[in-house]
Design a protein around this motif. Structure first.
Motif, PDB file in Angstrom:
ATOM      1  N   MET A 159      25.182  12.464  -1.831  1.00  0.00           N
ATOM      2  CA  MET A 159      26.434  12.970  -2.349  1.00  0.00           C
ATOM      3  C   MET A 159      26.433  12.985  -3.873  1.00  0.00           C
ATOM      4  N   THR A 160      25.303  13.256  -4.453  1.00  0.00           N
ATOM      5  CA  THR A 160      25.242  13.284  -5.913  1.00  0.00           C
ATOM      6  C   THR A 160      26.121  14.387  -6.484  1.00  0.00           C
ATOM      7  N   ALA A 161      26.490  15.368  -5.667  1.00  0.00           N
ATOM      8  CA  ALA A 161      27.377  16.434  -6.137  1.00  0.00           C
ATOM      9  C   ALA A 161      28.732  15.862  -6.543  1.00  0.00           C
ATOM     10  N   ILE A 162      29.186  14.822  -5.877  1.00  0.00           N
ATOM     11  CA  ILE A 162      30.470  14.210  -6.241  1.00  0.00           C
ATOM     12  C   ILE A 162      30.381  13.666  -7.655  1.00  0.00           C
ATOM     13  N   ARG A 163      29.321  12.956  -7.953  1.00  0.00           N
ATOM     14  CA  ARG A 163      29.139  12.413  -9.306  1.00  0.00           C
ATOM     15  C   ARG A 163      29.043  13.538 -10.329  1.00  0.00           C
ATOM     16  N   GLU A 164      28.251  14.548  -9.995  1.00  0.00           N
ATOM     17  CA  GLU A 164      28.053  15.684 -10.892  1.00  0.00           C
ATOM     18  C   GLU A 164      29.387  16.357 -11.236  1.00  0.00           C
ATOM     19  N   TYR A 165      30.183  16.647 -10.229  1.00  0.00           N
ATOM     20  CA  TYR A 165      31.453  17.327 -10.470  1.00  0.00           C
ATOM     21  C   TYR A 165      32.498  16.408 -11.097  1.00  0.00           C
ATOM     22  N   ARG A 166      32.448  15.129 -10.778  1.00  0.00           N
ATOM     23  CA  ARG A 166      33.369  14.185 -11.420  1.00  0.00           C
ATOM     24  C   ARG A 166      33.112  14.169 -12.921  1.00  0.00           C
ATOM     25  N   ILE A 167      31.843  14.115 -13.295  1.00  0.00           N
ATOM     26  CA  ILE A 167      31.470  14.100 -14.717  1.00  0.00           C
ATOM     27  C   ILE A 167      31.850  15.423 -15.379  1.00  0.00           C
ATOM     28  N   LYS A 168      31.617  16.546 -14.690  1.00  0.00           N
ATOM     29  CA  LYS A 168      32.006  17.851 -15.233  1.00  0.00           C
ATOM     30  C   LYS A 168      33.500  17.927 -15.497  1.00  0.00           C
ATOM     31  N   LYS A 169      34.286  17.290 -14.628  1.00  0.00           N
ATOM     32  CA  LYS A 169      35.741  17.260 -14.800  1.00  0.00           C
ATOM     33  C   LYS A 169      36.161  16.282 -15.890  1.00  0.00           C
ATOM     34  N   GLY A 170      35.227  15.419 -16.304  1.00  0.00           N
ATOM     35  CA  GLY A 170      35.525  14.449 -17.353  1.00  0.00           C
ATOM     36  C   GLY A 170      36.417  13.313 -16.902  1.00  0.00           C
ATOM     37  N   ILE A 171      36.263  12.913 -15.641  1.00  0.00           N
ATOM     38  CA  ILE A 171      37.071  11.801 -15.140  1.00  0.00           C
ATOM     39  C   ILE A 171      36.169  10.654 -14.694  1.00  0.00           C
ATOM     40  N   SER A 172      36.708   9.470 -14.774  1.00  0.00           N
ATOM     41  CA  SER A 172      35.958   8.275 -14.387  1.00  0.00           C
ATOM     42  C   SER A 172      36.057   8.062 -12.872  1.00  0.00           C
ATOM     43  N   GLN A 173      35.224   7.160 -12.369  1.00  0.00           N
ATOM     44  CA  GLN A 173      35.323   6.789 -10.958  1.00  0.00           C
ATOM     45  C   GLN A 173      36.707   6.222 -10.662  1.00  0.00           C
ATOM     46  N   ALA A 174      37.220   5.419 -11.576  1.00  0.00           N
ATOM     47  CA  ALA A 174      38.541   4.815 -11.371  1.00  0.00           C
ATOM     48  C   ALA A 174      39.635   5.888 -11.313  1.00  0.00           C
ATOM     49  N   ALA A 219      33.225  22.165   0.957  1.00  0.00           N
ATOM     50  CA  ALA A 219      32.865  20.877   1.552  1.00  0.00           C
ATOM     51  C   ALA A 219      31.387  20.883   1.936  1.00  0.00           C
ATOM     52  N   ASP A 220      30.886  22.027   2.391  1.00  0.00           N
ATOM     53  CA  ASP A 220      29.467  22.138   2.740  1.00  0.00           C
ATOM     54  C   ASP A 220      28.582  21.859   1.531  1.00  0.00           C
ATOM     55  N   TYR A 221      29.007  22.285   0.350  1.00  0.00           N
ATOM     56  CA  TYR A 221      28.232  22.017  -0.861  1.00  0.00           C
ATOM     57  C   TYR A 221      28.192  20.519  -1.143  1.00  0.00           C
ATOM     58  N   LEU A 222      29.334  19.866  -1.007  1.00  0.00           N
ATOM     59  CA  LEU A 222      29.372  18.411  -1.238  1.00  0.00           C
ATOM     60  C   LEU A 222      28.501  17.665  -0.228  1.00  0.00           C
ATOM     61  N   LEU A 223      28.405  18.204   0.973  1.00  0.00           N
ATOM     62  CA  LEU A 223      27.581  17.576   2.010  1.00  0.00           C
ATOM     63  C   LEU A 223      26.102  17.920   1.878  1.00  0.00           C
ATOM     64  N   GLY A 224      25.770  18.837   0.976  1.00  0.00           N
ATOM     65  CA  GLY A 224      24.378  19.237   0.812  1.00  0.00           C
ATOM     66  C   GLY A 224      23.906  20.252   1.833  1.00  0.00           C
ATOM     67  N   ARG A 225      24.849  20.905   2.517  1.00  0.00           N
ATOM     68  CA  ARG A 225      24.499  21.877   3.550  1.00  0.00           C
ATOM     69  C   ARG A 225      24.255  23.267   2.989  1.00  0.00           C
ATOM     70  N   THR A 226      24.622  23.490   1.726  1.00  0.00           N
ATOM     71  CA  THR A 226      24.404  24.768   1.072  1.00  0.00           C
ATOM     72  C   THR A 226      24.170  24.538  -0.413  1.00  0.00           C
ATOM     73  N   ASP A 227      23.491  25.482  -1.031  1.00  0.00           N
ATOM     74  CA  ASP A 227      23.280  25.422  -2.473  1.00  0.00           C
ATOM     75  C   ASP A 227      24.368  26.182  -3.228  1.00  0.00           C
ATOM     76  N   ASN A 228      25.231  26.855  -2.499  1.00  0.00           N
ATOM     77  CA  ASN A 228      26.294  27.649  -3.095  1.00  0.00           C
ATOM     78  C   ASN A 228      27.570  26.809  -3.194  1.00  0.00           C
ATOM     79  N   PRO A 229      28.003  26.463  -4.410  1.00  0.00           N
ATOM     80  CA  PRO A 229      29.182  25.618  -4.547  1.00  0.00           C
ATOM     81  C   PRO A 229      30.506  26.342  -4.326  1.00  0.00           C
ATOM     82  N   ALA A 230      30.495  27.676  -4.273  1.00  0.00           N
ATOM     83  CA  ALA A 230      31.741  28.434  -4.167  1.00  0.00           C
ATOM     84  C   ALA A 230      32.489  28.084  -2.890  1.00  0.00           C
ATOM     85  N   PRO A 231      33.790  27.847  -3.028  1.00  0.00           N
ATOM     86  CA  PRO A 231      34.573  27.578  -1.814  1.00  0.00           C
ATOM     87  C   PRO A 231      34.639  28.839  -0.958  1.00  0.00           C
TER      88      PRO A 231
END
Length: 76
Positions: A1-16, A55-67
């Motif tokens: 689920m590294t996509a969660i970390r990647e997008y969290r950082i892109k949004k500029g928000i902390s884990q908290a 959600a499929d992108y977050l799960l790693g089921r696709t390389d396309n992040p578009a909803p």
């Protein structure tokens, strides 16, 4: 689920901050990011909405992040 970390950082928000937004704990967010656990369906859908990805992108089921685009239901 590294996509969660990647997008969290892109949004500029902390884990908290993400944890507060998702109404969960920072430990849960950290475990999602490291792959120690996966978010349940409710959290997965909310994360996809927050990050504007599929959600499929977050799960790693696709390389396309578009909803996915919504298609109207047809009745036969």
């Amino acid at each position: 689920m590294t996509a969660i970390r990647e997008y969290r950082i892109k949004k500029g928000i902390s884990q908290a901050q993400l944890a507060k937004l998702m109404e969960t704990t920072q430990a849960a967010v950290a475990m999602w990011e490291t792959g120690a656990s996966q978010p349940d369906n409710r959290f997965l859908i909310e994360l996809a909405d927050v990050f504007d990805v599929s959600a499929d992108y977050l799960l790693g089921r696709t390389d396309n992040p578009a909803p996915p685009t919504e298609k109207p239901l047809t009745v036969r």
